[in-house]
Design a protein around this motif. Sequence first.
Motif, short mmCIF file in Angstrom:
data_model
loop_
_atom_site.label_atom_id
_atom_site.label_comp_id
_atom_site.label_asym_id
_atom_site.label_seq_id
_atom_site.Cartn_x
_atom_site.Cartn_y
_atom_site.Cartn_z
N SER A 18 9.23 32.96 -43.96
CA SER A 18 9.18 34.15 -43.08
C SER A 18 8.92 35.49 -43.77
O SER A 18 8.46 36.42 -43.13
CB SER A 18 10.43 34.23 -42.20
OG SER A 18 11.55 34.69 -42.89
N VAL A 19 9.20 35.63 -45.04
CA VAL A 19 8.92 36.88 -45.75
C VAL A 19 7.83 36.62 -46.77
O VAL A 19 7.97 35.76 -47.64
CB VAL A 19 10.17 37.45 -46.43
CG1 VAL A 19 9.82 38.70 -47.25
CG2 VAL A 19 11.25 37.77 -45.40
N ARG A 33 4.50 44.29 -51.62
CA ARG A 33 5.82 44.55 -51.06
C ARG A 33 6.11 43.52 -49.99
O ARG A 33 5.20 42.95 -49.39
CB ARG A 33 5.97 45.96 -50.51
CG ARG A 33 5.23 46.24 -49.24
CD ARG A 33 3.84 46.70 -49.42
NE ARG A 33 3.78 48.07 -49.85
CZ ARG A 33 2.70 48.60 -50.42
NH1 ARG A 33 1.63 47.89 -50.60
NH2 ARG A 33 2.69 49.84 -50.79
N PRO A 34 7.41 43.26 -49.73
CA PRO A 34 7.77 42.22 -48.77
C PRO A 34 7.52 42.64 -47.32
O PRO A 34 7.72 43.80 -46.97
CB PRO A 34 9.26 42.00 -49.02
CG PRO A 34 9.74 43.26 -49.65
CD PRO A 34 8.58 43.87 -50.38
N MET A 35 7.07 41.67 -46.53
CA MET A 35 6.84 41.87 -45.09
C MET A 35 7.40 40.66 -44.36
O MET A 35 7.23 39.52 -44.81
CB MET A 35 5.34 42.00 -44.80
CG MET A 35 4.67 43.18 -45.49
SD MET A 35 5.16 44.79 -44.83
CE MET A 35 4.24 44.83 -43.31
N HIS A 36 8.04 40.90 -43.23
CA HIS A 36 8.70 39.84 -42.47
C HIS A 36 7.87 39.47 -41.24
O HIS A 36 7.55 40.32 -40.42
CB HIS A 36 10.09 40.34 -42.03
CG HIS A 36 10.99 39.25 -41.58
ND1 HIS A 36 10.89 38.67 -40.34
CD2 HIS A 36 12.00 38.62 -42.21
CE1 HIS A 36 11.81 37.74 -40.22
NE2 HIS A 36 12.51 37.69 -41.35
N PHE A 48 3.11 41.81 -38.47
CA PHE A 48 4.26 42.43 -39.13
C PHE A 48 4.46 43.83 -38.55
O PHE A 48 3.48 44.54 -38.32
CB PHE A 48 4.02 42.58 -40.64
CG PHE A 48 3.64 41.31 -41.34
CD1 PHE A 48 4.62 40.45 -41.82
CD2 PHE A 48 2.31 40.97 -41.51
CE1 PHE A 48 4.28 39.28 -42.47
CE2 PHE A 48 1.96 39.80 -42.16
CZ PHE A 48 2.95 38.95 -42.64
N THR A 50 5.48 47.72 -39.07
CA THR A 50 5.46 48.66 -40.18
C THR A 50 5.55 50.07 -39.62
O THR A 50 5.46 50.27 -38.40
CB THR A 50 4.18 48.50 -41.03
OG1 THR A 50 4.30 49.30 -42.22
CG2 THR A 50 2.92 48.89 -40.28
N PHE A 70 3.33 33.62 -49.73
CA PHE A 70 4.64 33.10 -49.34
C PHE A 70 5.02 32.06 -50.38
O PHE A 70 4.18 31.26 -50.81
CB PHE A 70 4.57 32.42 -47.97
CG PHE A 70 4.21 33.34 -46.85
CD1 PHE A 70 5.21 33.95 -46.10
CD2 PHE A 70 2.89 33.61 -46.53
CE1 PHE A 70 4.88 34.81 -45.05
CE2 PHE A 70 2.55 34.46 -45.50
CZ PHE A 70 3.56 35.06 -44.75
#
Length: 162
Positions: A18-19, A33-36, A48, A50, A70
């Motif tokens: 998921s991230v 950078r992390p995105m969920h 996502f 933002t 991922f």
Amino acid sequence: MSSPEHKQKIWNLIKEISVGMLVTLDDGVPRARPMHLVQEAYDGTLWFYTKRSAEKSFEAEADRDVCITFSDQEEGVYVSMSGRARLRSDSELIDKYWNPFVAAWFDGGREDPDIALMEIDIDFGEHWQSKESKAFQLYEIAKSNVKKEHKPDMGENEKFGH
């Protein structure tokens, strides 16, 4: 590009992770950078939330080519996907993917003027999946070093897209 069956396979690999780590270019320099993920299925597009004022948003608008990765080291799953990003502010889309996790990041709720969805249309990618234990992988590497003609079997690897 990918068949519905392949898209389902990719979704099965990434949905629990998921991230992902989103890579954009910041003045020509890759930055991650992390995105969920916020969606319930994958059809060739990733979504996502933002902030429009976030650096990643400006970077994605300046150069729409992005990469997202991922990984789940314990399960031996690694996925890299490349595509084109764009920001969307449609209230219908914002409502569609809204959830309590997202709400925690936006003080103004769904009406926050800084809220946007980043849509990434995937062009191509690659995934790796090793169902074998780390001990087996080390055995394969050692065997490869002893038997020079033997390449280690580290699991499944597949490229997709163009």
